[in-house]
Enzyme design. Structure first.
Site, PDB file in Angstrom:
ATOM      1  N   THR A  26     -34.179  46.621 -48.483  1.00  0.00           N
ATOM      2  CA  THR A  26     -33.105  46.811 -49.472  1.00  0.00           C
ATOM      3  C   THR A  26     -33.621  46.705 -50.910  1.00  0.00           C
ATOM      4  O   THR A  26     -33.248  47.516 -51.765  1.00  0.00           O
ATOM      5  CB  THR A  26     -31.977  45.784 -49.222  1.00  0.00           C
ATOM      6  OG1 THR A  26     -31.547  45.940 -47.861  1.00  0.00           O
ATOM      7  CG2 THR A  26     -30.797  46.003 -50.135  1.00  0.00           C
ATOM      8  N   GLU A  43     -36.718  39.540 -30.978  1.00  0.00           N
ATOM      9  CA  GLU A  43     -35.797  38.691 -31.762  1.00  0.00           C
ATOM     10  C   GLU A  43     -34.935  37.849 -30.838  1.00  0.00           C
ATOM     11  O   GLU A  43     -34.383  38.347 -29.863  1.00  0.00           O
ATOM     12  CB  GLU A  43     -34.905  39.596 -32.637  1.00  0.00           C
ATOM     13  CG  GLU A  43     -33.892  38.828 -33.491  1.00  0.00           C
ATOM     14  CD  GLU A  43     -33.243  39.724 -34.562  1.00  0.00           C
ATOM     15  OE1 GLU A  43     -33.905  40.676 -35.048  1.00  0.00           O
ATOM     16  OE2 GLU A  43     -32.075  39.476 -34.903  1.00  0.00           O
ATOM     17  N   HIS A  95     -29.697  41.032 -43.156  1.00  0.00           N
ATOM     18  CA  HIS A  95     -30.178  42.334 -43.621  1.00  0.00           C
ATOM     19  C   HIS A  95     -29.246  42.832 -44.733  1.00  0.00           C
ATOM     20  O   HIS A  95     -28.039  42.621 -44.660  1.00  0.00           O
ATOM     21  CB  HIS A  95     -30.137  43.363 -42.489  1.00  0.00           C
ATOM     22  CG  HIS A  95     -31.096  43.092 -41.371  1.00  0.00           C
ATOM     23  ND1 HIS A  95     -30.697  42.615 -40.155  1.00  0.00           N
ATOM     24  CD2 HIS A  95     -32.443  43.249 -41.283  1.00  0.00           C
ATOM     25  CE1 HIS A  95     -31.750  42.500 -39.352  1.00  0.00           C
ATOM     26  NE2 HIS A  95     -32.821  42.876 -40.012  1.00  0.00           N
ATOM     27  N   ASP A 127     -39.741  49.201 -35.907  1.00  0.00           N
ATOM     28  CA  ASP A 127     -38.869  48.072 -36.253  1.00  0.00           C
ATOM     29  C   ASP A 127     -37.531  48.220 -35.512  1.00  0.00           C
ATOM     30  O   ASP A 127     -36.967  49.319 -35.458  1.00  0.00           O
ATOM     31  CB  ASP A 127     -38.658  48.123 -37.777  1.00  0.00           C
ATOM     32  CG  ASP A 127     -37.943  46.912 -38.340  1.00  0.00           C
ATOM     33  OD1 ASP A 127     -38.027  45.829 -37.734  1.00  0.00           O
ATOM     34  OD2 ASP A 127     -37.322  47.064 -39.415  1.00  0.00           O
TER      35      ASP A 127
HETATM   36  P1  13P Z   1     -33.662  43.969 -45.959  1.00  0.00           P
HETATM   37  O1  13P Z   1     -33.229  45.399 -46.017  1.00  0.00           O
HETATM   38  O2  13P Z   1     -32.532  43.027 -46.130  1.00  0.00           O
HETATM   39  O3  13P Z   1     -34.820  43.689 -46.861  1.00  0.00           O
HETATM   40  O4  13P Z   1     -34.190  43.710 -44.464  1.00  0.00           O
HETATM   41  C1  13P Z   1     -35.227  44.496 -43.950  1.00  0.00           C
HETATM   42  C2  13P Z   1     -35.477  44.172 -42.528  1.00  0.00           C
HETATM   43  O5  13P Z   1     -35.298  43.056 -42.087  1.00  0.00           O
HETATM   44  C3  13P Z   1     -35.986  45.248 -41.654  1.00  0.00           C
HETATM   45  O6  13P Z   1     -36.084  44.886 -40.327  1.00  0.00           O
END
Ligand code: 13P
Length: 285
Positions: A234, A134, A181, A82
């Site tokens: 998160t 992205e 995020h 990621d």
């Molecule tokens: P969150 O931590 O806001 O859920 O986002 C995760 C994310 O987009 C990882 O690439």
């Protein structure tokens, strides 16, 4: 079932109107919780390792475990890098056997983002690995507790999305349409008309980053307009920490390993809830 590519998972989700959850597995507890949720709910799953989390884990130590667990899972599982930005980490992920990588050139000018993405696609596709990239920029950081708001000046432009997909040959496109995020400041507002236009022009499965803190209705509308992969971290981190905090005051002789089983169960429930909302329950093929 098996270790599969991201493309296999998101193409089916895109065609059939659901989304596959990609969960950042910063440790074994999150990995176990996510796998258990996927198997119990017969849901496809994406186990994601973010480049920003490499300070929490050793990729070469952890990758064989992720890949073996994906191979022996009873549901299809992709193992994904990621927000990759470093050439060395792409090579490591490919060498370890990841089935998917994300190149994040979202802070670069369009031409440079497209050129670098194309190079990663050339390298990854040569060994059968899927690529997500992205365009536009989703702000904030995974797990960031300081509340953030989306910046509309960084939202994905639908015409540029079309050019970007055609120029690069990516398998999935991460879009900036109002998510952030980490934790949201105020109520998130997704730009659904923009998303619908991107879907029309880009023609590839779309990815929503910042999946924590959005409502069921946000997810429903996002999925109805082309989102086929949703990234979440998160919310899992917060669910695990809430479990740990409420357990304070437990007896001194509490066994660490046994307590971790409770944390894994908490994560499993948090992941399963997302799978139900994303519509991926029962979609394992
Ligand atoms: P969150 O931590 O806001 O859920 O986002 C995760 C994310 O987009 C990882 O690439």
């Amino acid at each position: 079932m098996a270790l599969v590519t991201l493309k296999q998972l998101v193409d089916d989700a895109f065609q059939n109107g659901y989304a596959v959850g990609a969960f950042n597995v910063v440790n074994m507890e999150i990995m176990q919780g996510a796998l258990q949720a996927a198997e119990e709910n017969k849901s496809p799953l994406i186990l994601a390792v973010a480049e920003t989390h490499l300070g929490l884990l050793d990729l070469e130590q952890y990758a064989p475990i992720l890949l073996r667990e994906a191979e022996r899972a009873s549901v299809p599982v992709a193992v994904h890098l990621d927000h990759g930005q470093t050439f060395g980490n792409f090579v490591k992920a490919l060498r370890c056997g990841f089935t998917s990588v994300m190149f994040d050139g979202s802070t670069l000018p369009f031409e440079e983002n497209a050129a670098k993405t194309k190079e990663i696609v050339r390298m990854a596709h040569a060994v059968g690995v899927s690529v997500e990239a992205e365009l536009g920029h989703v702000t904030g950081g995974e797990g960031d507790p300081s509340p953030g708001v989306a910046d509309p000046t960084l939202f994905t432009d639908p015409e540029e999305a079309q050019q970007f997909v055609q120029a690069t040959g990516i398998d999935a496109l991460a879009v900036a349409v109002g998510s952030v995020h980490g934790v949201y400041k105020g109520k998130p507002e997704l730009d659904i008309p923009r998303l619908a236009r991107i879907r029309e022009l880009a023609g590839v499965p779309l990815v929503l980053h910042g999946g924590s803190g959005l409502s069921d209705e946000d997810f429903r509308q996002a999925i109805a307009n082309g989102i086929a992969k949703i990234n979440v971290y998160t919310d899992l981190s917060q669910a695990a920490m809430a479990k740990i905090r409420t357990a304070q005051g437990m007896p001194e002789n509490t066994d660490f390993g046994k307590f971790m089983l409770e944390v894994i169960a908490t994560i499993k429930e948090a992941v399963a809830e997302k799978m139900r909302i994303f519509g991926s329950v029962g979609k394992a093929k």
